[in-house]
Design a protein around this motif. Structure first.
Motif, PDB file in Angstrom:
ATOM      1  N   ALA A 257       0.827  -1.205   0.000  1.00 12.38           N
ATOM      2  CA  ALA A 257       0.000   0.000   0.000  1.00 12.38           C
ATOM      3  C   ALA A 257       0.862   1.257   0.000  1.00 12.38           C
ATOM      4  CB  ALA A 257      -0.936  -0.008   1.212  1.00 12.38           C
ATOM      5  N   LYS A 258       1.921   1.246   0.781  1.00 13.42           N
ATOM      6  CA  LYS A 258       2.820   2.410   0.844  1.00 13.42           C
ATOM      7  C   LYS A 258       3.481   2.669  -0.505  1.00 13.42           C
ATOM      8  CE  LYS A 258       3.928   2.067   5.769  1.00 13.42           C
ATOM      9  NZ  LYS A 258       4.998   1.780   6.763  1.00 13.42           N
ATOM     10  N   GLU A 259       3.831   1.601  -1.221  1.00 14.11           N
ATOM     11  CA  GLU A 259       4.445   1.766  -2.537  1.00 14.11           C
ATOM     12  C   GLU A 259       3.468   2.404  -3.517  1.00 14.11           C
ATOM     13  OE1 GLU A 259       6.060  -1.915  -3.905  1.00 14.11           O
ATOM     14  OE2 GLU A 259       7.473  -2.101  -2.232  1.00 14.11           O
ATOM     15  N   VAL A 260       2.199   2.046  -3.406  1.00 11.41           N
ATOM     16  CA  VAL A 260       1.182   2.649  -4.275  1.00 11.41           C
ATOM     17  C   VAL A 260       1.070   4.144  -3.979  1.00 11.41           C
ATOM     18  CG1 VAL A 260      -1.277   2.715  -4.824  1.00 11.41           C
ATOM     19  CG2 VAL A 260      -0.110   0.511  -4.596  1.00 11.41           C
ATOM     20  N   PHE A 261       1.044   4.501  -2.695  1.00 12.70           N
ATOM     21  CA  PHE A 261       0.982   5.915  -2.337  1.00 12.70           C
ATOM     22  C   PHE A 261       2.227   6.661  -2.799  1.00 12.70           C
ATOM     23  CE2 PHE A 261      -2.190   4.676   1.049  1.00 12.70           C
ATOM     24  CZ  PHE A 261      -3.219   5.483   0.570  1.00 12.70           C
ATOM     25  N   ALA A 262       3.402   6.020  -2.647  1.00 12.40           N
ATOM     26  CA  ALA A 262       4.652   6.654  -3.069  1.00 12.40           C
ATOM     27  C   ALA A 262       4.658   6.916  -4.568  1.00 12.40           C
ATOM     28  CB  ALA A 262       5.841   5.780  -2.670  1.00 12.40           C
ATOM     29  N   ALA A 263       4.109   5.964  -5.329  1.00 12.13           N
ATOM     30  CA  ALA A 263       4.053   6.139  -6.784  1.00 12.13           C
ATOM     31  C   ALA A 263       3.141   7.299  -7.163  1.00 12.13           C
ATOM     32  CB  ALA A 263       3.574   4.853  -7.438  1.00 12.13           C
ATOM     33  N   MET A 264       2.022   7.436  -6.444  1.00 13.44           N
ATOM     34  CA  MET A 264       1.116   8.564  -6.706  1.00 13.44           C
ATOM     35  C   MET A 264       1.817   9.886  -6.416  1.00 13.44           C
ATOM     36  SD  MET A 264      -2.788   7.664  -5.552  1.00 13.44           S
ATOM     37  CE  MET A 264      -2.478   6.795  -4.010  1.00 13.44           C
ATOM     38  N   GLU A 265       2.510   9.956  -5.268  1.00 15.01           N
ATOM     39  CA  GLU A 265       3.189  11.204  -4.889  1.00 15.01           C
ATOM     40  C   GLU A 265       4.274  11.569  -5.891  1.00 15.01           C
ATOM     41  OE1 GLU A 265       5.200  13.228  -0.913  1.00 15.01           O
ATOM     42  OE2 GLU A 265       5.039  11.040  -1.052  1.00 15.01           O
ATOM     43  N   GLU A 266       5.028  10.580  -6.322  1.00 19.50           N
ATOM     44  CA  GLU A 266       6.095  10.828  -7.296  1.00 19.50           C
ATOM     45  C   GLU A 266       5.533  11.301  -8.630  1.00 19.50           C
ATOM     46  OE1 GLU A 266       9.967   8.571  -9.302  1.00 19.50           O
ATOM     47  OE2 GLU A 266       8.529   7.431  -8.101  1.00 19.50           O
ATOM     48  N   SER A 267       4.402  10.709  -9.024  1.00 20.29           N
ATOM     49  CA  SER A 267       3.815  11.083 -10.311  1.00 20.29           C
ATOM     50  C   SER A 267       3.386  12.547 -10.318  1.00 20.29           C
ATOM     51  CB  SER A 267       2.618  10.188 -10.631  1.00 20.29           C
ATOM     52  OG  SER A 267       1.500  10.507  -9.817  1.00 20.29           O
ATOM     53  N   VAL A 268       2.909  13.034  -9.167  1.00 14.98           N
ATOM     54  CA  VAL A 268       2.473  14.431  -9.074  1.00 14.98           C
ATOM     55  C   VAL A 268       3.673  15.360  -8.921  1.00 14.98           C
ATOM     56  CG1 VAL A 268       1.195  16.087  -7.646  1.00 14.98           C
ATOM     57  CG2 VAL A 268       0.192  13.852  -8.166  1.00 14.98           C
ATOM     58  N   ALA A 269       4.594  15.005  -8.016  1.00 16.42           N
ATOM     59  CA  ALA A 269       5.735  15.882  -7.725  1.00 16.42           C
ATOM     60  C   ALA A 269       6.694  16.006  -8.897  1.00 16.42           C
ATOM     61  CB  ALA A 269       6.481  15.361  -6.498  1.00 16.42           C
ATOM     62  N   ALA A 270       6.939  14.878  -9.587  1.00 16.49           N
ATOM     63  CA  ALA A 270       7.932  14.878 -10.668  1.00 16.49           C
ATOM     64  C   ALA A 270       7.298  14.840 -12.055  1.00 16.49           C
ATOM     65  CB  ALA A 270       8.872  13.685 -10.497  1.00 16.49           C
ATOM     66  N   GLY A 271       5.993  14.832 -12.088  1.00 17.91           N
ATOM     67  CA  GLY A 271       5.329  14.747 -13.385  1.00 17.91           C
ATOM     68  C   GLY A 271       5.603  13.435 -14.092  1.00 17.91           C
ATOM     69  N   LYS A 272       5.858  12.396 -13.297  1.00 25.01           N
ATOM     70  CA  LYS A 272       6.222  11.101 -13.864  1.00 25.01           C
ATOM     71  C   LYS A 272       4.973  10.259 -14.105  1.00 25.01           C
ATOM     72  CE  LYS A 272       8.908   6.937 -12.800  1.00 25.01           C
ATOM     73  NZ  LYS A 272       9.780   6.251 -11.798  1.00 25.01           N
ATOM     74  N   GLU A 273       4.897   9.687 -15.276  1.00 23.04           N
ATOM     75  CA  GLU A 273       3.760   8.826 -15.603  1.00 23.04           C
ATOM     76  C   GLU A 273       3.869   7.488 -14.863  1.00 23.04           C
ATOM     77  OE1 GLU A 273       0.977   9.088 -17.528  1.00 23.04           O
ATOM     78  OE2 GLU A 273       1.377  11.231 -17.800  1.00 23.04           O
ATOM     79  N   ILE A 274       2.782   7.059 -14.249  1.00 20.18           N
ATOM     80  CA  ILE A 274       2.745   5.736 -13.614  1.00 20.18           C
ATOM     81  C   ILE A 274       2.285   4.721 -14.642  1.00 20.18           C
ATOM     82  CG2 ILE A 274       1.772   4.373 -11.734  1.00 20.18           C
ATOM     83  CD1 ILE A 274       1.127   6.912 -10.257  1.00 20.18           C
ATOM     84  N   GLU A 275       2.910   3.561 -14.609  1.00 17.70           N
ATOM     85  CA  GLU A 275       2.472   2.481 -15.493  1.00 17.70           C
ATOM     86  C   GLU A 275       1.030   2.109 -15.149  1.00 17.70           C
ATOM     87  OE1 GLU A 275       3.227  -2.279 -16.309  1.00 17.70           O
ATOM     88  OE2 GLU A 275       4.671  -1.129 -15.094  1.00 17.70           O
ATOM     89  N   GLN A 276       0.175   2.229 -16.134  1.00 20.46           N
ATOM     90  CA  GLN A 276      -1.234   1.905 -15.913  1.00 20.46           C
ATOM     91  C   GLN A 276      -1.456   0.390 -15.937  1.00 20.46           C
ATOM     92  OE1 GLN A 276      -3.972   3.793 -15.267  1.00 20.46           O
ATOM     93  NE2 GLN A 276      -2.721   5.642 -15.118  1.00 20.46           N
ATOM     94  N   TYR A 277      -2.482  -0.039 -15.169  1.00 21.68           N
ATOM     95  CA  TYR A 277      -2.918  -1.424 -15.250  1.00 21.68           C
ATOM     96  C   TYR A 277      -1.787  -2.386 -14.897  1.00 21.68           C
ATOM     97  CZ  TYR A 277      -5.574  -5.345 -17.367  1.00 21.68           C
ATOM     98  OH  TYR A 277      -6.273  -6.503 -17.595  1.00 21.68           O
TER      99      TYR A 277
END
Length: 393
Positions: free
Chosen positions: A366-386
């Motif tokens: 769960a923490k990794e999912v939250f970290a990925a969301m935060e990184e995507s917003v802060a760094a403008g990084k696209e998260i791998e979908q699906y």
């Protein structure tokens, strides 16, 4: 005064059934729901309830018997899991189209293949478009409370639809927790007597159940079912409000946990919500603005309400315990993103698949999912979908 006890999820459902004392229960055993009819049949043998238990030769027969019983005017329920629900498939649609307020205790288990008896939501999600109301539980207390509310929803004159009360196989069905039970007389007074408007054994007003429909009737029948499902939404909240006054426990379409000021929200169903809440608590202690939206009612789907609940977030992770094979995500992901678009709520969303076949979902996941969301917003990084959580490399 509430009674404190220790029960498994299956025991909690069986106890609620004992308190409701329905008229008829046809059932066929299948892991992990087998304990429920076993316990109910024991209550019957001990003279604790007057329910007529019907042992049948298959789950298809169980739902067929439910349809016949309910159509005759008897309050009816059954229990099943996985392939048992799949074997009922034809009858599930008939029960809903005939507007029969049957209750089904579904203990969620994956559907083959490969062959597996552990938890995911393949069975319930596969039946999402059969016309049944679907209510999911996080823990044993919730499945007990949901079961008591089920008939009040199903039998409401503006609804008259069958209801699935769902819980996670083994994770809640066999795990023992402390729960608060209501007294028998309070439950029976809350549920009330079943008084069907129309039924086959009414000599003064004979009716036909399940007749052949010509082409000029089918669409109208489906529209009526849809209207009944829409009518169920306020009824679910009305029943929950009454139940809160009785029990002190509040329910809605979903639970919002730390979402009021959350930048990053995770949406999921069932027992994994407890794990996600623990992760959210730990991240909040670190100053992270994270929250959980735990969906309770999947049918009727509260799309507008979910959109309003998450509209101020910066990113959303939608977790499915079921594979949809549509190439774009799971069923919860598809429905939420469609609902957000319809409500003109535009935010970063990612759909994850987790926990298939009983695969563990941890606080670290769960923490990794939250970290990925935060990184995507802060760094403008696209998260791998699906993507899959916890997939072995």
């Amino acid at each position: 005064m509430a009674v404190r006890d220790r029960m498994s999820g299956n025991e909690a459902v069986a106890w609620a059934i004992r308190q409701i004392d329905p008229d008829v229960m046809p059932a066929f055993p299948i892991t992990p729901s087998t304990e429920i009819p076993e316990m109910v049949s024991t209550f019957i043998a001990n003279g604790e309830i007057d329910t007529e238990f019907i042992p049948v030769e298959s789950e298809h027969s169980a739902m067929s018997a439910c349809i016949g019983s309910e159509a005759a005017g008897a309050r009816t329920l059954t229990a099943t899991s996985s392939a048992g629900l799949a074997l009922m498939w034809e009858e599930l649609l008939l029960a809903a189209s005939n507007r029969l307020p049957i209750v089904l205790a579904l203990v969620n288990r994956t559907l083959s293949g490969p062959i597996n008896i552990n938890c995911d939501h393949t069975d319930g999600m596969g039946a999402r478009d059969t016309g049944w109301i679907q209510i999911y539980a996080e823990n044993n207390q919730e499945v007990y409370d949901n079961m008591i509310q089920a008939y009040r929803i199903a039998e409401h004159t503006g609804v008259r639809l069958p209801v699935m009360i769902c819980q996670d196989g083994f994770i809640t069905s066999h795990a023992v927790e402390n729960i608060d039970l209501l007294e028998d007389e309070k439950v029976r007074a809350f549920v009330g007597e079943y008084e069907p408007e129309e039924y086959m054994l009414n000599p003064g007003k004979p009716v036909s159940v399940g007749p052949y429909a010509l082409s000029n009737f089918v669409m109208e029948a489906r529209k009526n079912q849809r209207m009944a499902m829409e009518s169920a939404k306020p009824v679910i909240l009305e029943v929950a409000k009454e139940y809160a006054a009785l029990s002190g426990r509040e329910y809605g379409y979903f639970e919002e946990y730390l979402t009021e000021d959350a930048d990053y929200i995770m949406v999921l169903i069932g027992s994994a919500a407890g794990t996600a809440k623990e992760a959210a608590d730990e991240l909040r202690a670190e100053g992270k603005k994270v929250g959980i939206l735990k969906l309770r009612v999947f049918r009727p789907f509260p799309a507008e309400e979910i959109a309003n609940a998450v509209k101020n977030a910066r990113a959303l992770a939608i977790l499915d315990r079921c594979e949809s094979y549509n190439g774009n995500g799971g069923p919860l992901g598809a429905e939420i993103t469609a609902g957000l678009y319809k409500q003109k709520v535009y935010l970063n969303t990612t759909n994850y698949i987790y926990g298939l076949g009983g695969r563990d979902f941890t606080t670290d996941d769960a923490k990794e999912v939250f970290a990925a969301m935060e990184e995507s917003v802060a760094a403008g990084k696209e998260i791998e979908q699906y993507q899959y959580i916890g997939l072995r490399k």
